[in-house]
Motif scaffolding. Structure first.
Motif, PDB file in Angstrom:
ATOM      1  N   HIS A  68     156.328   7.668 -25.225  1.00  0.00           N
ATOM      2  CA  HIS A  68     157.413   7.778 -24.255  1.00  0.00           C
ATOM      3  C   HIS A  68     156.986   7.735 -22.799  1.00  0.00           C
ATOM      4  CE1 HIS A  68     160.035   8.798 -27.571  1.00  0.00           C
ATOM      5  NE2 HIS A  68     159.180   9.715 -27.938  1.00  0.00           N
ATOM      6  N   ALA A  69     155.720   7.731 -22.530  1.00  0.00           N
ATOM      7  CA  ALA A  69     155.250   7.898 -21.149  1.00  0.00           C
ATOM      8  C   ALA A  69     155.221   6.601 -20.366  1.00  0.00           C
ATOM      9  CB  ALA A  69     153.861   8.529 -21.156  1.00  0.00           C
ATOM     10  N   ASP A  70     154.936   6.779 -19.091  1.00  0.00           N
ATOM     11  CA  ASP A  70     154.794   5.659 -18.170  1.00  0.00           C
ATOM     12  C   ASP A  70     153.523   4.872 -18.483  1.00  0.00           C
ATOM     13  OD1 ASP A  70     157.097   6.204 -16.525  1.00  0.00           O
ATOM     14  OD2 ASP A  70     156.010   7.977 -15.829  1.00  0.00           O
ATOM     15  N   ARG A  71     153.297   3.842 -17.709  1.00  0.00           N
ATOM     16  CA  ARG A  71     152.139   2.963 -17.890  1.00  0.00           C
ATOM     17  C   ARG A  71     150.819   3.707 -17.721  1.00  0.00           C
ATOM     18  NH1 ARG A  71     150.802  -1.058 -20.558  1.00  0.00           N
ATOM     19  NH2 ARG A  71     149.288  -2.454 -19.672  1.00  0.00           N
ATOM     20  N   ILE A  92     139.613  11.116 -28.373  1.00  0.00           N
ATOM     21  CA  ILE A  92     139.025   9.791 -28.625  1.00  0.00           C
ATOM     22  C   ILE A  92     140.058   8.856 -29.249  1.00  0.00           C
ATOM     23  CG2 ILE A  92     137.326   8.560 -30.029  1.00  0.00           C
ATOM     24  CD1 ILE A  92     135.447  11.008 -29.496  1.00  0.00           C
ATOM     25  N   ASN A  93     140.818   9.354 -30.213  1.00  0.00           N
ATOM     26  CA  ASN A  93     141.857   8.521 -30.835  1.00  0.00           C
ATOM     27  C   ASN A  93     142.899   8.084 -29.808  1.00  0.00           C
ATOM     28  OD1 ASN A  93     140.747   8.539 -33.394  1.00  0.00           O
ATOM     29  ND2 ASN A  93     141.896  10.332 -34.049  1.00  0.00           N
ATOM     30  N   THR A  94     143.259   8.977 -28.905  1.00  0.00           N
ATOM     31  CA  THR A  94     144.226   8.637 -27.861  1.00  0.00           C
ATOM     32  C   THR A  94     143.642   7.597 -26.908  1.00  0.00           C
ATOM     33  OG1 THR A  94     145.214  10.836 -28.022  1.00  0.00           O
ATOM     34  CG2 THR A  94     145.694   9.569 -26.031  1.00  0.00           C
ATOM     35  N   ALA A  95     142.368   7.734 -26.577  1.00  0.00           N
ATOM     36  CA  ALA A  95     141.716   6.755 -25.694  1.00  0.00           C
ATOM     37  C   ALA A  95     141.697   5.377 -26.339  1.00  0.00           C
ATOM     38  CB  ALA A  95     140.291   7.206 -25.372  1.00  0.00           C
ATOM     39  N   ARG A  96     141.426   5.325 -27.613  1.00  0.00           N
ATOM     40  CA  ARG A  96     141.413   4.035 -28.326  1.00  0.00           C
ATOM     41  C   ARG A  96     142.802   3.408 -28.354  1.00  0.00           C
ATOM     42  NH1 ARG A  96     137.357   5.992 -33.111  1.00  0.00           N
ATOM     43  NH2 ARG A  96     135.441   5.676 -31.935  1.00  0.00           N
ATOM     44  N   GLN A  97     143.811   4.240 -28.590  1.00  0.00           N
ATOM     45  CA  GLN A  97     145.181   3.731 -28.600  1.00  0.00           C
ATOM     46  C   GLN A  97     145.562   3.197 -27.218  1.00  0.00           C
ATOM     47  OE1 GLN A  97     148.192   6.530 -29.860  1.00  0.00           O
ATOM     48  NE2 GLN A  97     149.850   5.124 -29.386  1.00  0.00           N
ATOM     49  N   ALA A  98     145.210   3.932 -26.177  1.00  0.00           N
ATOM     50  CA  ALA A  98     145.509   3.489 -24.809  1.00  0.00           C
ATOM     51  C   ALA A  98     144.821   2.156 -24.517  1.00  0.00           C
ATOM     52  CB  ALA A  98     145.075   4.555 -23.803  1.00  0.00           C
ATOM     53  N   ALA A  99     143.586   2.008 -24.951  1.00  0.00           N
ATOM     54  CA  ALA A  99     142.852   0.758 -24.733  1.00  0.00           C
ATOM     55  C   ALA A  99     143.532  -0.410 -25.453  1.00  0.00           C
ATOM     56  CB  ALA A  99     141.408   0.905 -25.191  1.00  0.00           C
ATOM     57  N   ARG A 100     143.977  -0.168 -26.691  1.00  0.00           N
ATOM     58  CA  ARG A 100     144.674  -1.226 -27.441  1.00  0.00           C
ATOM     59  C   ARG A 100     145.958  -1.652 -26.731  1.00  0.00           C
ATOM     60  NH1 ARG A 100     143.257   2.032 -31.859  1.00  0.00           N
ATOM     61  NH2 ARG A 100     145.336   2.947 -31.911  1.00  0.00           N
ATOM     62  N   GLU A 101     146.624  -0.700 -26.097  1.00  0.00           N
ATOM     63  CA  GLU A 101     147.889  -0.979 -25.411  1.00  0.00           C
ATOM     64  C   GLU A 101     147.684  -1.370 -23.945  1.00  0.00           C
ATOM     65  OE1 GLU A 101     150.350   2.474 -25.983  1.00  0.00           O
ATOM     66  OE2 GLU A 101     150.217   2.329 -28.161  1.00  0.00           O
ATOM     67  N   GLU A 102     146.419  -1.501 -23.547  1.00  0.00           N
ATOM     68  CA  GLU A 102     146.063  -1.861 -22.172  1.00  0.00           C
ATOM     69  C   GLU A 102     146.705  -0.923 -21.151  1.00  0.00           C
ATOM     70  OE1 GLU A 102     146.781  -6.030 -21.614  1.00  0.00           O
ATOM     71  OE2 GLU A 102     145.379  -6.580 -23.204  1.00  0.00           O
ATOM     72  N   ARG A 103     146.598   0.379 -21.439  1.00  0.00           N
ATOM     73  CA  ARG A 103     147.119   1.413 -20.554  1.00  0.00           C
ATOM     74  C   ARG A 103     145.959   2.169 -19.930  1.00  0.00           C
ATOM     75  NH1 ARG A 103     151.718   4.425 -23.942  1.00  0.00           N
ATOM     76  NH2 ARG A 103     152.481   5.015 -21.897  1.00  0.00           N
ATOM     77  N   ARG A 104     146.166   2.703 -18.745  1.00  0.00           N
ATOM     78  CA  ARG A 104     145.146   3.505 -18.071  1.00  0.00           C
ATOM     79  C   ARG A 104     145.281   4.953 -18.518  1.00  0.00           C
ATOM     80  NH1 ARG A 104     142.903   1.797 -13.041  1.00  0.00           N
ATOM     81  NH2 ARG A 104     141.548   3.561 -13.477  1.00  0.00           N
ATOM     82  N   LEU A 105     144.190   5.534 -18.979  1.00  0.00           N
ATOM     83  CA  LEU A 105     144.163   6.926 -19.411  1.00  0.00           C
ATOM     84  C   LEU A 105     143.169   7.686 -18.542  1.00  0.00           C
ATOM     85  CD1 LEU A 105     144.867   9.228 -21.382  1.00  0.00           C
ATOM     86  CD2 LEU A 105     143.082   8.358 -22.884  1.00  0.00           C
ATOM     87  N   ARG A 133     144.068  15.811  -9.913  1.00  0.00           N
ATOM     88  CA  ARG A 133     145.118  14.785 -10.009  1.00  0.00           C
ATOM     89  C   ARG A 133     145.117  13.818  -8.826  1.00  0.00           C
ATOM     90  NH1 ARG A 133     150.453  17.585 -12.668  1.00  0.00           N
ATOM     91  NH2 ARG A 133     149.377  18.603 -14.381  1.00  0.00           N
ATOM     92  N   SER A 134     144.601  14.251  -7.689  1.00  0.00           N
ATOM     93  CA  SER A 134     144.577  13.358  -6.534  1.00  0.00           C
ATOM     94  C   SER A 134     143.619  12.183  -6.758  1.00  0.00           C
ATOM     95  CB  SER A 134     144.181  14.107  -5.261  1.00  0.00           C
ATOM     96  OG  SER A 134     142.851  14.557  -5.343  1.00  0.00           O
ATOM     97  N   GLY A 135     142.733  12.300  -7.750  1.00  0.00           N
ATOM     98  CA  GLY A 135     141.813  11.209  -8.081  1.00  0.00           C
ATOM     99  C   GLY A 135     142.442  10.104  -8.917  1.00  0.00           C
ATOM    100  N   ILE A 136     143.673  10.295  -9.316  1.00  0.00           N
ATOM    101  CA  ILE A 136     144.385   9.282 -10.111  1.00  0.00           C
ATOM    102  C   ILE A 136     145.026   8.298  -9.139  1.00  0.00           C
ATOM    103  CG2 ILE A 136     146.207   8.853 -11.789  1.00  0.00           C
ATOM    104  CD1 ILE A 136     145.779  11.796 -12.727  1.00  0.00           C
ATOM    105  N   PRO A 137     144.644   7.025  -9.204  1.00  0.00           N
ATOM    106  CA  PRO A 137     145.203   6.062  -8.249  1.00  0.00           C
ATOM    107  C   PRO A 137     146.696   5.864  -8.436  1.00  0.00           C
ATOM    108  CG  PRO A 137     143.837   4.950  -9.888  1.00  0.00           C
ATOM    109  CD  PRO A 137     143.725   6.416 -10.156  1.00  0.00           C
ATOM    110  N   VAL A 138     147.355   5.517  -7.368  1.00  0.00           N
ATOM    111  CA  VAL A 138     148.792   5.235  -7.410  1.00  0.00           C
ATOM    112  C   VAL A 138     148.975   3.921  -8.138  1.00  0.00           C
ATOM    113  CG1 VAL A 138     150.832   4.749  -6.020  1.00  0.00           C
ATOM    114  CG2 VAL A 138     149.177   6.468  -5.261  1.00  0.00           C
ATOM    115  N   PRO A 139     149.861   3.895  -9.149  1.00  0.00           N
ATOM    116  CA  PRO A 139     150.068   2.642  -9.904  1.00  0.00           C
ATOM    117  C   PRO A 139     150.664   1.543  -9.046  1.00  0.00           C
ATOM    118  CG  PRO A 139     151.361   4.453 -10.880  1.00  0.00           C
ATOM    119  CD  PRO A 139     150.673   4.980  -9.662  1.00  0.00           C
TER     120      PRO A 139
END
Length: 139
Positions: A68-71, A92-105, A133-139
């Protein structure tokens, strides 16, 4: 999903709830909350110990986050005091899923309790680890 007594909603906030955080402390002591601090970013904040007992709750929340989350998504682990291998596996499983979906984690972490397991196992390279959180770039 039917909520059980004592459970929290694991749904990230919808558009009407973007400005408000949603909090919940599970009976096992794990505290999970979703927020959307800015457009394009959803954050799951976690506090407590992530072990064999709590890892399934984290997994469920992360599954909902991915559905349900944003990009851009972030897991804020600054409140985590213990990270067992079961919790590491969930991350690790979440990181793999994010990579498959080409999402930034992104993973927000500063404590040795979280950083050390990530470093020792080599799994830190699966995430973009930032100190706040300030280290997370603005999308």
């Amino acid at each position: 999903m039917i909520p059980l007594p004592g459970s929290i909603s694991a749904q990230p906030p919808g558009d009407e709830e973007r400005s408000a955080d949603r909090h919940g402390v599970l009976p096992c002591g794990l505290d999970l909350s979703f927020s959307s601090p800015r457009t394009g970013l959803t954050v799951l904040s976690v506090s407590g110990e992530i072990d064999t007992l709590t890892a399934p709750h984290l997994s469920s929340a992360l599954d909902d986050l991915m559905r349900h989350a944003d990009r851009h998504i972030a897991i804020d682990l600054d409140g985590v005091t213990f990270l067992a291998s079961s919790g590491l596996g969930v991350l690790i499983n979440t990181a793999r899923q994010a990579a498959r979906e080409e999402r930034r984690l992104f993973v927000v972490a500063t404590s040795r309790a979280v950083l050390r397991p990530l470093e020792v196992t080599g799994s830190a390279q699966l995430f973009t680890v930032v100190p706040d959180r300030s280290g997370i770039p603005v999308p």
